[in-house]
Design a protein around this motif. Structure first.
Motif, PDB file in Angstrom:
ATOM      1  N   MET A 193     -21.916   3.323  -2.316  1.00 51.82           N
ATOM      2  CA  MET A 193     -21.642   2.123  -2.853  1.00 51.82           C
ATOM      3  C   MET A 193     -20.176   2.196  -2.239  1.00 51.82           C
ATOM      4  N   LEU A 194     -18.721   1.226  -2.189  1.00 55.44           N
ATOM      5  CA  LEU A 194     -18.927   0.529  -2.381  1.00 55.44           C
ATOM      6  C   LEU A 194     -17.381   0.505  -3.236  1.00 55.44           C
ATOM      7  N   PHE A 195     -17.981  -1.356  -3.718  1.00 50.63           N
ATOM      8  CA  PHE A 195     -17.225  -1.187  -5.335  1.00 50.63           C
ATOM      9  C   PHE A 195     -18.051  -1.694  -6.419  1.00 50.63           C
ATOM     10  N   ASP A 196     -18.099  -0.996  -6.978  1.00 47.88           N
ATOM     11  CA  ASP A 196     -18.615  -0.785  -8.262  1.00 47.88           C
ATOM     12  C   ASP A 196     -18.855  -2.693  -9.100  1.00 47.88           C
ATOM     13  N   ARG A 197     -19.695  -2.804  -9.613  1.00 52.01           N
ATOM     14  CA  ARG A 197     -20.022  -4.467 -10.538  1.00 52.01           C
ATOM     15  C   ARG A 197     -18.199  -4.385 -11.660  1.00 52.01           C
ATOM     16  N   HIS A 198     -19.136  -3.397 -12.140  1.00 51.18           N
ATOM     17  CA  HIS A 198     -17.991  -2.909 -13.212  1.00 51.18           C
ATOM     18  C   HIS A 198     -16.803  -2.149 -13.430  1.00 51.18           C
ATOM     19  N   ARG A 199     -16.825  -1.420 -12.684  1.00 45.55           N
ATOM     20  CA  ARG A 199     -15.334  -0.933 -12.620  1.00 45.55           C
ATOM     21  C   ARG A 199     -14.384  -1.494 -11.485  1.00 45.55           C
ATOM     22  N   HIS A 200     -14.797  -2.002 -10.554  1.00 47.98           N
ATOM     23  CA  HIS A 200     -14.072  -2.920  -9.793  1.00 47.98           C
ATOM     24  C   HIS A 200     -13.704  -4.467  -9.601  1.00 47.98           C
ATOM     25  N   PHE A 201     -15.398  -5.087 -10.360  1.00 50.12           N
ATOM     26  CA  PHE A 201     -14.950  -6.217 -10.641  1.00 50.12           C
ATOM     27  C   PHE A 201     -15.154  -6.585 -12.462  1.00 50.12           C
ATOM     28  N   ALA A 202     -14.950  -5.712 -12.992  1.00 50.77           N
ATOM     29  CA  ALA A 202     -15.452  -6.029 -14.387  1.00 50.77           C
ATOM     30  C   ALA A 202     -15.971  -7.497 -14.414  1.00 50.77           C
ATOM     31  N   GLY A 203     -17.157  -6.755 -13.959  1.00 47.39           N
ATOM     32  CA  GLY A 203     -18.188  -7.613 -14.379  1.00 47.39           C
ATOM     33  C   GLY A 203     -18.967  -8.446 -14.094  1.00 47.39           C
ATOM     34  N   GLU A 204     -17.577  -9.188 -13.324  1.00 46.36           N
ATOM     35  CA  GLU A 204     -17.140 -10.415 -12.579  1.00 46.36           C
ATOM     36  C   GLU A 204     -18.027 -10.746 -10.621  1.00 46.36           C
ATOM     37  N   HIS A 205     -18.702  -9.873 -10.818  1.00 46.80           N
ATOM     38  CA  HIS A 205     -19.120  -9.803  -9.323  1.00 46.80           C
ATOM     39  C   HIS A 205     -19.788  -8.954  -9.226  1.00 46.80           C
ATOM     40  N   ASP A 206     -21.175  -8.965  -7.743  1.00 45.98           N
ATOM     41  CA  ASP A 206     -22.168  -7.817  -7.980  1.00 45.98           C
ATOM     42  C   ASP A 206     -21.498  -6.987  -7.296  1.00 45.98           C
ATOM     43  N   ASP A 207     -21.897  -5.852  -7.805  1.00 42.83           N
ATOM     44  CA  ASP A 207     -22.347  -4.744  -6.779  1.00 42.83           C
ATOM     45  C   ASP A 207     -21.238  -4.741  -5.218  1.00 42.83           C
ATOM     46  N   GLU A 208     -20.382  -4.153  -4.312  1.00 42.45           N
ATOM     47  CA  GLU A 208     -20.799  -4.529  -2.652  1.00 42.45           C
ATOM     48  C   GLU A 208     -21.071  -2.338  -2.165  1.00 42.45           C
ATOM     49  N   TYR A 209     -21.990  -3.371  -1.134  1.00 45.75           N
ATOM     50  CA  TYR A 209     -22.052  -1.283  -0.473  1.00 45.75           C
ATOM     51  C   TYR A 209     -21.753  -1.510   0.425  1.00 45.75           C
ATOM     52  N   LEU A 210     -20.992  -0.359   1.691  1.00 50.37           N
ATOM     53  CA  LEU A 210     -20.867  -0.246   2.564  1.00 50.37           C
ATOM     54  C   LEU A 210     -22.113  -0.040   3.254  1.00 50.37           C
ATOM     55  N   LEU A 211     -21.988  -1.071   4.344  1.00 52.95           N
ATOM     56  CA  LEU A 211     -22.793  -0.404   5.421  1.00 52.95           C
ATOM     57  C   LEU A 211     -22.941   0.030   6.699  1.00 52.95           C
ATOM     58  N   GLN A 212     -22.409   1.465   7.455  1.00 50.72           N
ATOM     59  CA  GLN A 212     -22.049   1.267   8.538  1.00 50.72           C
ATOM     60  C   GLN A 212     -23.336   1.777   9.960  1.00 50.72           C
ATOM     61  N   ILE A 213     -22.440   0.705  10.497  1.00 50.92           N
ATOM     62  CA  ILE A 213     -24.069   1.404  11.393  1.00 50.92           C
ATOM     63  C   ILE A 213     -23.061   2.016  12.962  1.00 50.92           C
ATOM     64  N   ALA A 214     -23.702   2.977  13.103  1.00 48.77           N
ATOM     65  CA  ALA A 214     -23.146   3.753  14.359  1.00 48.77           C
ATOM     66  C   ALA A 214     -24.534   4.588  15.811  1.00 48.77           C
ATOM     67  N   PRO A 215     -24.166   4.713  16.606  1.00 45.75           N
ATOM     68  CA  PRO A 215     -23.612   4.336  17.404  1.00 45.75           C
ATOM     69  C   PRO A 215     -23.694   2.912  18.421  1.00 45.75           C
ATOM     70  N   LEU A 216     -22.654   2.806  18.824  1.00 44.77           N
ATOM     71  CA  LEU A 216     -22.613   0.828  19.167  1.00 44.77           C
ATOM     72  C   LEU A 216     -23.091   1.359  20.610  1.00 44.77           C
ATOM     73  N   PRO A 217     -23.498   0.258  21.262  1.00 41.53           N
ATOM     74  CA  PRO A 217     -23.890   0.211  22.895  1.00 41.53           C
ATOM     75  C   PRO A 217     -22.736   0.087  23.359  1.00 41.53           C
ATOM     76  N   ASN A 218     -23.037   0.327  24.685  1.00 39.12           N
ATOM     77  CA  ASN A 218     -21.898   0.406  25.694  1.00 39.12           C
ATOM     78  C   ASN A 218     -20.372   1.222  24.577  1.00 39.12           C
ATOM     79  N   ARG A 219     -20.954   2.284  24.597  1.00 37.84           N
ATOM     80  CA  ARG A 219     -19.854   3.295  24.400  1.00 37.84           C
ATOM     81  C   ARG A 219     -19.474   4.972  24.814  1.00 37.84           C
ATOM     82  N   PRO A 220     -19.021   5.345  24.885  1.00 39.78           N
ATOM     83  CA  PRO A 220     -18.923   6.451  25.779  1.00 39.78           C
ATOM     84  C   PRO A 220     -19.702   7.513  25.031  1.00 39.78           C
TER      85      PRO A 220
END
Length: 196
Positions: free
Chosen positions: A145-172
């Motif tokens: 969870m990144l931003f909660d619909r009620h805590r961060h958007f006062a119910g005016e926007h859907d929840d926002e989930y953080l998606l992290q992807i690692a490792p990226l290709p062609n990196r050390p």
């Protein structure tokens, strides 16, 4: 791939954006609900200030796709994708993934070890794009969870989930535990966390 797609990709130009792309970007986003629109001024700044970490897709000079991204000021090893937009006619063609793949191979993003983005639960197209991108990279997607619909958007926007992807290709090469530890560390402030 069929002949129509071959012809399409032959005419596709991927490049870093220019300030003159700002208005076209604003119009492309406005024509792509439910994406959040920004002011033209904001889009102009994206095209100028974040040009090295963003990508514009053009066919015959017309803007048909765009990724706005940046490295947070305190984290040069993360590329945060703010918004992906593809024109309606090209949705489902694979353009979004082509832009992501092009972008992570550019000099402006070479220090990034991980890609992050935020997605609302109902945005199936974005979940599909980023999960497919992670599979192609052989990466581990982690969501929280990144931003909660009620805590961060006062119910005016859907929840926002953080998606992290690692490792990226062609990196050390770094051991996979390094990436897992980094991803988990990013979730410390979240109430809910899980690996997919």
């Amino acid at each position: 791939m069929n002949a129509r797609n071959d012809l399409l990709w032959d005419t596709l130009e991927l490049r870093h954006p220019l300030p003159t792309d700002g208005y076209a970007l604003n119009q492309l986003v406005a024509a792509s609900p439910p994406l959040d629109t920004n002011s033209v001024y904001c889009n102009l700044l994206q095209c100028q200030h974040f040009a090295d970490t963003s990508v514009a897709a053009l066919i015959k000079g017309e803007l048909v796709g765009f990724i706005s991204a940046y490295c947070p000021p305190n984290d040069s090893e993360t590329l945060f994708v703010w918004q992906v937009v593809v024109s309606e006619a090209l949705r489902g063609s694979g353009l979004g993934k082509r832009m992501l793949t092009w972008l992570i191979d550019q000099p402006g993003t070479e220090k990034a070890q991980r890609l992050t983005t935020s997605i609302t639960p109902g945005n199936r197209a974005s979940w599909s794009l980023f999960e497919s991108f992670a599979r192609d990279c052989g990466a581990i997607p982690v969501k929280s969870m990144l931003f909660d619909r009620h805590r961060h958007f006062a119910g005016e926007h859907d929840d926002e989930y953080l998606l992290q992807i690692a490792p990226l290709p062609n990196r050390p090469d770094k051991p996979i535990n390094h990436h897992l530890d980094d991803l988990r560390a990013g979730l410390r402030f979240s109430n809910r966390r899980w690996l997919d």
